[in-house]
Design a protein around this motif. Structure first.
Motif, PDB file in Angstrom:
ATOM      1  N   THR A 187       0.789  -3.593  -2.325  1.00 38.25           N
ATOM      2  CA  THR A 187       1.833  -2.570  -2.366  1.00 38.25           C
ATOM      3  C   THR A 187       1.244  -1.232  -2.807  1.00 38.25           C
ATOM      4  N   HIS A 188       0.409  -1.263  -3.827  1.00 41.91           N
ATOM      5  CA  HIS A 188      -0.254  -0.049  -4.324  1.00 41.91           C
ATOM      6  C   HIS A 188      -1.096   0.582  -3.223  1.00 41.91           C
ATOM      7  N   GLN A 196      -0.836   0.193   0.039  1.00 39.55           N
ATOM      8  CA  GLN A 196       0.015   0.672   1.126  1.00 39.55           C
ATOM      9  C   GLN A 196       0.687   1.994   0.761  1.00 39.55           C
ATOM     10  N   ARG A 197       1.081   2.127  -0.498  1.00 43.54           N
ATOM     11  CA  ARG A 197       1.716   3.366  -0.960  1.00 43.54           C
ATOM     12  C   ARG A 197       0.728   4.526  -0.844  1.00 43.54           C
ATOM     13  N   ARG A 238       0.208   5.616   2.804  1.00 41.84           N
ATOM     14  CA  ARG A 238       1.340   6.350   3.385  1.00 41.84           C
ATOM     15  C   ARG A 238       1.520   7.757   2.807  1.00 41.84           C
ATOM     16  N   MET A 239       0.862   8.045   1.692  1.00 39.91           N
ATOM     17  CA  MET A 239       0.970   9.390   1.115  1.00 39.91           C
ATOM     18  C   MET A 239       0.375  10.394   2.096  1.00 39.91           C
ATOM     19  N   THR A 286      -1.083  11.215   7.099  1.00 38.47           N
ATOM     20  CA  THR A 286      -1.165  10.309   5.950  1.00 38.47           C
ATOM     21  C   THR A 286      -2.619  10.226   5.498  1.00 38.47           C
TER      22      THR A 286
END
Length: 121
Positions: free
Chosen positions: A6-7, A9-10, A13-14, A61
């Motif tokens: 999750t970290h 992927q976040r 996407r930034m 991104t």
């Protein structure tokens, strides 16, 4: 160092457009310039100032940004702790590349000499 999916992927996407103004504010607050910030980004990625601005306008991104980049062969010399992680121990390649950039910006803001930041001999 392990980070969660999750970290990672976040971070992927930034967008550069959302982070670049924060980088700029950080370095300018410490008396550094946008030209120096762009020099650091160029050293790491191989992008020209125009290309950096184009990617910001495109809302690229970090994943797209680093896919297009040609990482500096000396990027592995970037070591230390940033955001609580030791950059040389980060296993996810993209997350490590983003943290390389964070570390360079941090060094710039802390007043480190440009030749040290750019890992010149």
């Amino acid at each position: 160092m392990k980070t969660s999916t999750t970290h990672n992927q976040r971070i992927a996407r930034m967008t550069l457009a959302s982070v670049y103004p924060l980088y700029l504010a950080k370095v300018e607050k410490k008396g550094r310039t946008e030209e120096e910030l762009d020099q650091v980004i160029t050293w790491l990625t191989g992008f020209s100032k125009d290309k950096i601005q184009q990617l910001i306008k495109e809302n690229a991104t970090f994943e797209a940004f680093f896919q297009q980049a040609t990482l500096n062969p000396n990027a592995h010399l970037i070591t230390g702790v940033i955001c609580g992680y030791r950059v040389e121990e980060i296993e996810d390649t993209l997350t490590q590349q983003v943290r390389y950039l964070d570390k360079l910006v941090d060094e710039l803001a802390k007043g480190r000499k440009m030749e040290k930041i750019l890992r010149s001999s």
